[in-house]
Scaffold this motif. Structure first.
Motif, short mmCIF file in Angstrom:
data_model
loop_
_atom_site.label_atom_id
_atom_site.label_comp_id
_atom_site.label_asym_id
_atom_site.label_seq_id
_atom_site.Cartn_x
_atom_site.Cartn_y
_atom_site.Cartn_z
N ARG A 70 2.66 7.44 8.80
CA ARG A 70 2.04 6.38 9.61
C ARG A 70 2.76 6.22 10.92
N PRO A 108 2.58 7.79 14.89
CA PRO A 108 1.88 8.69 15.81
C PRO A 108 2.82 9.69 16.48
N LEU A 114 -7.19 19.91 3.09
CA LEU A 114 -8.58 19.46 2.97
C LEU A 114 -8.81 18.75 1.64
N ARG A 147 -9.11 12.79 1.33
CA ARG A 147 -9.39 11.43 0.87
C ARG A 147 -8.12 10.61 0.70
N ASP A 206 -6.82 9.57 4.01
CA ASP A 206 -7.59 8.42 4.52
C ASP A 206 -7.03 7.13 3.95
N ALA A 207 -6.75 7.15 2.64
CA ALA A 207 -6.32 5.93 1.97
C ALA A 207 -4.95 5.46 2.42
N ALA A 237 -4.14 4.95 5.42
CA ALA A 237 -4.28 4.29 6.72
C ALA A 237 -3.62 2.91 6.74
N PHE A 238 -3.71 2.18 5.62
CA PHE A 238 -3.13 0.83 5.60
C PHE A 238 -1.83 0.79 4.81
N ASP A 272 1.08 0.79 -0.18
CA ASP A 272 0.65 -0.17 -1.19
C ASP A 272 -0.87 -0.16 -1.34
N VAL A 273 -1.55 -0.16 -0.19
CA VAL A 273 -3.01 -0.12 -0.24
C VAL A 273 -3.48 1.19 -0.86
N SER A 281 -3.19 0.96 -4.50
CA SER A 281 -4.20 0.09 -5.11
C SER A 281 -5.58 0.74 -5.11
N LEU A 282 -5.75 1.80 -4.30
CA LEU A 282 -7.03 2.52 -4.28
C LEU A 282 -7.02 3.68 -5.28
N ILE A 309 -4.61 6.06 -5.55
CA ILE A 309 -3.91 7.27 -5.12
C ILE A 309 -2.54 7.32 -5.78
N HIS A 364 -11.78 9.37 12.68
CA HIS A 364 -10.56 9.24 11.91
C HIS A 364 -10.57 9.81 10.52
N ARG A 365 -11.73 10.23 10.03
CA ARG A 365 -11.74 10.68 8.64
C ARG A 365 -11.12 12.06 8.54
#
Lengths: 275, 331
Positions: free
Chosen positions: B83, B85, B208, B212, B215-216, B218-219, B222-223, B226-227, B229, B273-274
């Motif tokens: 996270r 840049p 590739l 997914r 992507d998860a 991004a936040f 912890d997020v 919770s998704l 991952i 962004h995906r």
């Protein structure tokens, strides 16, 4: 049967942060976790979402031990909204909500119509349909929290865990957010600082102190001046609204005097009250 | 729709790049030479042209493409995972670790010739990456601590390299070391192409498949957790992948900066962004970019070749600045 904790304890860096806590929410109810900073609210939420394993006791989902379940499986039933989750990504609201579909997808499969429907429904639920194509960074704090809730709803969970979701929000957005959560068709467990918000929107409050549950039950039964003095160390006046039956807490300057009720309602094995 | 266009752009870039250089070869000749080798046809071409295209320019252009794609992938992964840049193999000190490894072998003769300078660069890159991640972990593990640790170790390894060069290297060896510091695609052969093509495509497939999960992130972790991952597993897999990929690239072509840092940003600015799109877009943009930069660095000051790392920054920074300013107009 839902998400339940049975006498869970968790030692973190030498300190017992959660100490023999049991939580058994009634399905569909809204439960507040109260207690001062460091009382174990966030740690308990981490145990409940399976992000950490308890040292003793078990967290179960529909009777199955969470520590034996796959993360994806848990994420299809339990969604979490933390305080202030931010991103540098230049991402639009709909894509944020789409993240909630992550546990429902196969490795390489594309988005299904079902995914799109779940995203639409979640956006509508939190009132962000019109802002679906807006960039994350253009949203206000309240809108961002609502977007996170939509993301959690897109997971189509039965349990929603929220860690101080109203932090950094102005009063109107605090009220709106909790009203929204209380009406959702899920069991919600919310760590909160604001006793009045808990009294207004939650069916049950669970008060934590040093990792232990010291009181639990309906807000109007639990939130007494002596308990508030005991747990938070502040003087408070509690008024009851005779129309709604709800209570409101007004704080007073100075420290509470005299003996406290420490330990009177401690060591509840669990809390089970109708919603 | 974008897929075929991307492949066509890359093929055209390689084709045109191969025609460029002191000895002029037409695009038609390039096609004939390729057909002769691939399909075993027997179209008459000049032997000198055949040698230039098949033995020199084509492998070189393909190595450039693989380097661009690979470095782009590494940057995209590191930026998402950490996270930050600013994360890329160069900034995180992996490249300077590689040059230190090469210098220790090449100048001091460590390892008794068993490794070779490429082997030294490979080991050095892995060691530096390990140091950075350990340092970041023990300093709290925040996203900015990784970059801080990278900058620190980058300086350290650069200092070790300079020390060895000043203390022990003669003029020839010094020039050899510059190769690792600035990157060079001189003298690439088909076995280099085969190695990099295999490593980069394997890496690309894993990236590739992880789109997914990325992507998860991004936040934050912890997020992502919770998704659903598996955060720790994903992190380790992708960090090890990045380390191996970078180490391989650097051991073949030296430390090429800028591509890993900037190309992922360019891909996001152009394609959103995906990661299912960012990853292939970064790989193709990186490949095309490197092919052109390498062709330019061969041609512009011919016969003196420019280190390819100089070209990447000279061409890339203005392009990137343009993209940044353009985005501001859209926001």
């Amino acid at each position: 049967m839902t998400l339940q904790a049975d006498r869970v304890s968790w030692r973190r860096g030498g300190t017992l942060v959660v100490d023999g806590v049991s939580v058994q929410p009634v399905p569909g109810s809204t439960v507040a976790l109260l207690g001062p900073n460091g009382s174990g609210k966030s740690s308990l939420l981490r145990l409940l979402q399976g992000a950490a394993r308890p040292d003793s006791g078990t967290v179960t989902l529909d009777g199955a031990d969470l520590s034996g379940m796959r993360r994806r499986e848990i994420a299809r039933a339990v969604a979490t909204v933390t305080q202030h989750a931010e991103t540098d990504a230049d991402i639009i609201v709909r894509e944020v909500v789409r993240l909630g579909r992550t546990p429902h997808r196969s490795l390489l499969g594309g988005d299904t119509a079902q995914d799109e429907r779940a995203i639409d429904r979640a956006l509508e639920h939190v009132g962000l349909t019109e802002k679906a194509r807006h960039r994350w960074h253009t949203l206000s704090g309240g809108e961002r929290q609502r977007a996170h809730i939509a993301r959690a709803l897109a997971q189509e969970p039965r349990e929603l865990l929220l860690d101080e979701p109203t932090n950094h929000l102005d009063i109107r957005h605090q009220l709106e957010l909790l009203a929204l959560v209380a009406e959702l068709p899920v069991t919600a467990i919310i760590a909160l600082h604001d006793l009045n918000l808990a009294a207004m929107f939650c069916d049950v409050v669970l008060v934590l102190q040093q990792g232990r549950v010291v009181a639990g039950g309906r807000p109007e039964e639990v939130l007494t001046p002596s308990l508030i003095a005991d747990v938070y160390g502040v003087r408070a006046h509690v008024a009851r609204d005779h129309v709604s039956g709800r209570i409101s807490v007004a704080f007073q300057p100075g420290t509470p005097s005299g003996a406290t009720s420490r330990g009177v309602v401690s060591s509840l094995p669990g809390v089970r009250l109708p919603g | 729709m974008l897929g075929p266009a991307a492949v066509a752009a890359l093929a055209l870039s390689v084709g045109v790049a191969v025609t460029l250089g002191p000895a002029d070869v037409s695009l038609v000749n390039v096609r004939d030479i390729l057909l002769n080798h691939v399909r075993l046809t027997d179209i008459p071409v000049r032997a000198s042209e055949d040698a230039i295209v098949w033995e020199e320019r084509l492998p070189r252009a393909l190595v450039a493409a693989a380097c661009g794609a690979g470095l782009g992938l590494c940057g995209a992964i590191l930026q998402s995972l950490l996270r930050n840049p600013l994360a890329d193999p160069f900034v995180l000190g992996v490249s300077s670790g590689a040059s230190t490894g090469a210098v220790l072998i090449g100048v001091l003769g460590l390892g008794g010739g068993a490794l070779g300078m490429s082997g030294g660069a490979f080991v050095g890159a892995l060691a530096a990456f390990g140091v950075v991640l350990l340092l970041a972990r023990f300093s709290g593990g925040g996203t900015s601590s990784v970059v801080l640790a990278g900058v620190a170790s980058s300086q350290f390894f650069a200092a070790v390299t300079s020390l060895v060069v000043f203390g022990f290297a003669d003029a020839d060896e010094t020039r050899g070391v510059m190769f690792w510091l600035l990157g060079s695609l001189e003298g690439m052969r088909w076995d280099d192409v085969a190695l990099l093509a295999a490593v980069v495509s394997a890496g690309g497939v894993i990236c590739l498949a992880s789109a997914r999960s990325l992507d998860a992130f991004a936040f934050g972790e912890d997020v992502a957790a919770s998704l659903g991952i598996h955060v720790a597993r994903t992190r380790v897999l992708l960090l090890v992948l990045t380390a191996l990929l970078t180490a391989t690239l650097v051991s073949v072509a030296g430390a090429i900066g800028f591509v890993g840092l900037v190309l992922p940003h360019a891909a996001r600015l152009l394609f959103g962004h995906r990661h299912a799109r960012v990853i292939p877009a970064t790989a193709v943009l990186g490949a095309v970019f490197m092919v052109w930069v390498d062709a330019a660095s061969r041609v512009v000051f011919a016969p003196t070749p420019l280190p390819v790392g100089v070209g990447t920054a000279l061409v890339g920074v203005p392009v990137f600045a343009m993209l940044l300013v353009r985005r501001r107009g859209h926001a």
